[in-house]
Design an enzyme around this catalytic site. Structure first.
Site, mmCIF file in Angstrom:
data_model
loop_
_atom_site.group_PDB
_atom_site.id
_atom_site.type_symbol
_atom_site.label_atom_id
_atom_site.label_comp_id
_atom_site.label_asym_id
_atom_site.label_seq_id
_atom_site.Cartn_x
_atom_site.Cartn_y
_atom_site.Cartn_z
ATOM 1 N N ASN A 1 -17.852 30.817 -10.165
ATOM 2 C CA ASN A 1 -19.156 31.486 -10.262
ATOM 3 C C ASN A 1 -19.713 31.591 -8.845
ATOM 4 O O ASN A 1 -20.166 30.598 -8.283
ATOM 5 C CB ASN A 1 -20.063 30.629 -11.165
ATOM 6 C CG ASN A 1 -21.495 31.136 -11.193
ATOM 7 O OD1 ASN A 1 -21.791 32.229 -10.722
ATOM 8 N ND2 ASN A 1 -22.386 30.330 -11.772
ATOM 9 N N TRP A 2 -19.652 32.797 -8.301
ATOM 10 C CA TRP A 2 -20.063 32.972 -6.899
ATOM 11 C C TRP A 2 -21.579 33.032 -6.753
ATOM 12 O O TRP A 2 -22.096 33.090 -5.635
ATOM 13 C CB TRP A 2 -19.421 34.235 -6.309
ATOM 14 C CG TRP A 2 -17.920 34.173 -6.215
ATOM 15 C CD1 TRP A 2 -17.124 33.115 -6.580
ATOM 16 C CD2 TRP A 2 -17.033 35.188 -5.725
ATOM 17 N NE1 TRP A 2 -15.800 33.416 -6.344
ATOM 18 C CE2 TRP A 2 -15.711 34.687 -5.817
ATOM 19 C CE3 TRP A 2 -17.215 36.480 -5.218
ATOM 20 C CZ2 TRP A 2 -14.602 35.429 -5.423
ATOM 21 C CZ3 TRP A 2 -16.097 37.211 -4.827
ATOM 22 C CH2 TRP A 2 -14.812 36.687 -4.925
ATOM 23 N N LYS A 3 -22.293 33.076 -7.859
ATOM 24 C CA LYS A 3 -23.768 33.136 -7.841
ATOM 25 C C LYS A 3 -24.232 34.256 -6.904
ATOM 26 O O LYS A 3 -23.531 35.246 -6.758
ATOM 27 C CB LYS A 3 -24.361 31.764 -7.460
ATOM 28 C CG LYS A 3 -23.789 30.653 -8.341
ATOM 29 C CD LYS A 3 -24.552 29.377 -8.273
ATOM 30 C CE LYS A 3 -23.910 28.357 -9.221
ATOM 31 N NZ LYS A 3 -24.611 27.106 -9.267
ATOM 32 N N HIS B 1 -26.478 30.779 -18.158
ATOM 33 C CA HIS B 1 -26.387 29.774 -17.090
ATOM 34 C C HIS B 1 -27.754 29.103 -16.920
ATOM 35 O O HIS B 1 -28.795 29.740 -17.064
ATOM 36 C CB HIS B 1 -25.940 30.434 -15.785
ATOM 37 C CG HIS B 1 -25.573 29.446 -14.732
ATOM 38 N ND1 HIS B 1 -26.528 28.800 -13.970
ATOM 39 C CD2 HIS B 1 -24.376 28.958 -14.330
ATOM 40 C CE1 HIS B 1 -25.909 27.956 -13.146
ATOM 41 N NE2 HIS B 1 -24.610 28.036 -13.340
ATOM 42 N N GLU C 1 -29.391 28.360 -14.405
ATOM 43 C CA GLU C 1 -30.278 29.004 -13.412
ATOM 44 C C GLU C 1 -30.994 30.202 -14.027
ATOM 45 O O GLU C 1 -32.137 30.498 -13.682
ATOM 46 C CB GLU C 1 -29.462 29.400 -12.164
ATOM 47 C CG GLU C 1 -29.113 28.172 -11.332
ATOM 48 C CD GLU C 1 -27.794 28.244 -10.587
ATOM 49 O OE1 GLU C 1 -27.248 29.352 -10.424
ATOM 50 O OE2 GLU C 1 -27.304 27.173 -10.165
ATOM 51 N N GLU D 1 -22.457 22.384 -18.689
ATOM 52 C CA GLU D 1 -22.913 22.188 -17.315
ATOM 53 C C GLU D 1 -24.202 21.371 -17.311
ATOM 54 O O GLU D 1 -25.290 21.927 -17.472
ATOM 55 C CB GLU D 1 -23.177 23.544 -16.653
ATOM 56 C CG GLU D 1 -21.952 24.432 -16.580
ATOM 57 C CD GLU D 1 -22.047 25.401 -15.404
ATOM 58 O OE1 GLU D 1 -21.103 25.449 -14.625
ATOM 59 O OE2 GLU D 1 -23.066 26.091 -15.270
ATOM 60 N N GLY E 1 -24.653 21.825 -8.245
ATOM 61 C CA GLY E 1 -24.996 21.979 -6.830
ATOM 62 C C GLY E 1 -25.589 20.721 -6.204
ATOM 63 O O GLY E 1 -26.147 20.768 -5.119
ATOM 64 N N SER F 1 -20.592 20.501 -9.740
ATOM 65 C CA SER F 1 -19.981 19.821 -8.594
ATOM 66 C C SER F 1 -18.490 19.526 -8.776
ATOM 67 O O SER F 1 -18.014 18.457 -8.376
ATOM 68 C CB SER F 1 -20.768 18.544 -8.266
ATOM 69 O OG SER F 1 -22.118 18.876 -7.961
ATOM 70 N N GLY G 1 -18.933 26.381 -9.027
ATOM 71 C CA GLY G 1 -19.885 27.125 -8.198
ATOM 72 C C GLY G 1 -19.519 27.033 -6.724
ATOM 73 O O GLY G 1 -18.620 27.721 -6.242
ATOM 74 N N GLY G 2 -20.189 26.147 -6.013
ATOM 75 C CA GLY G 2 -20.023 26.003 -4.567
ATOM 76 C C GLY G 2 -18.580 25.990 -4.084
ATOM 77 O O GLY G 2 -18.229 26.688 -3.121
HETATM 78 P P1 PGA Z 1 -21.587 23.856 -8.663
HETATM 79 O O1 PGA Z 1 -22.120 24.954 -9.710
HETATM 80 O O2 PGA Z 1 -20.080 23.784 -8.827
HETATM 81 O O3 PGA Z 1 -21.994 24.375 -7.323
HETATM 82 O O4 PGA Z 1 -22.257 22.579 -9.012
HETATM 83 C C1 PGA Z 1 -21.547 25.102 -10.973
HETATM 84 C C2 PGA Z 1 -22.233 26.214 -11.744
HETATM 85 O O5 PGA Z 1 -23.461 26.349 -11.645
HETATM 86 O O6 PGA Z 1 -21.579 26.981 -12.483
#
Ligand code: PGA
Length: 254
Positions: free
Chosen positions: A9-11, A95, A97, A167, A173, A213, A234-235
């Site tokens: 997930n590149w956000k 998600h 967010e 999640e 993050g 993470s 994500g990251g």
């Molecule tokens: P993260 O994000 O790996 O940076 O914690 C995961 C996500 O939000 O899908």
């Protein structure tokens, strides 16, 4: 047997040229025919360019959101067919967010899942509790409500095309991963929910990814657990080497 999946997930990261470069690097770094389904989810503006890079590979393309209407006067929104048209096979829905910053409710998540399934997009449906909810020991109640809302009136026959991502919000993050035991406990809870509310077949077939993470160093111990079928990353998905290493480490588990 569930095929593992690693989805990136590149956000809201990377302009078109950067997205193309990253997808090219991922394509060149990953071994062919891995026993893992690999998906990347860039921003909307880069979807079609990334599709051109990945078209002839096994790497799937996903979006990070959609709107449930087919078309119309909905300024700023994007429909399922537009995502298909850009080359998407997958779409992340619900998600945390989006729930937090854009006030997405379980009811909206439900409409989005239905719209995705109708057009043949595979939804990656996110659920997870906040730190506050976990500290109050409410995590299973929260996830139960999210699952009930998300999958309300979704036909059993369509459930085979669904992927779920657990999640925990406190692990996204933050560098704070849920322990493999904490993750497995919730994954098992989700699978039991599927048995109780859909059926055994659906429950056994659905892939449940962990997100929060995830790194090359922790993917193995997470996936060593029976109900953890991969990860939404994500990251660590923003660098080709790290992402490829997660895929490789996930592969070695099976
Ligand atoms: P993260 O994000 O790996 O940076 O914690 C995961 C996500 O939000 O899908």
């Amino acid at each position: 047997m569930r095929k593992p999946m690693i989805a990136g997930n590149w956000k809201m990261h990377k302009i078109i040229s950067e997205s193309v470069a990253l997808s090219e690097k991922i394509k060149n770094t990953l071994e062919k025919n891995v026993h893992v389904d690999v998906v990347v989810c860039p921003v909307f503006t880069a979807l079609n360019s990334v599709y051109s890079v990945l078209e002839d590979t096994d790497i799937g393309l996903g979006a990070q959101n959609l709107y449930w209407e087919k078309e119309g006067a909905f300024t700023g929104e994007i429909s399922p067919i537009m995502l298909k048209d850009s080359g998407c096979e997958y779409v992340i829905i619900g998600h945390s967010e989006r729930r937090k910053y854009f006030s997405e409710t379980d009811e909206m998540v439900n409409k989005k899942i239905k719209a995705a399934l109708e057009i043949g997009l595979t939804p990656i449906v996110c659920v997870g509790e906040t730190l506050e909810e976990r500290e109050a020991a409410k995590e299973t109640a929260v996830i139960n409500a999210q699952l009930e809302g998300a999958f309300n009136n979704i036909d059993i026959n369509d459930m085979g095309n669904v992927i779920i991502a657990y999640e925990p919000v406190w692990a996204i993050g933050t560098g704070k991963t849920a322990t493999p035991q904490q993750a497995q406990q919730i994954h098992q809870f989700i699978r039991q929910w599927l048995t109780d509310n859909k059926d055994n077949e659906v429950s056994a077939a659905i892939r449940i990814l962990y997100g929060g993470s995830v790194k090359p160093e922790n993917i193995k111990e997470l996936m060593d657990n029976e109900d953890i079928d991969g990860a939404l990353v994500g990251g660590a998905s923003l660098k080709a080497e790290t992402f490829a290493q997660i895929v490789k480490n996930a592969k070695e588990v099976i």
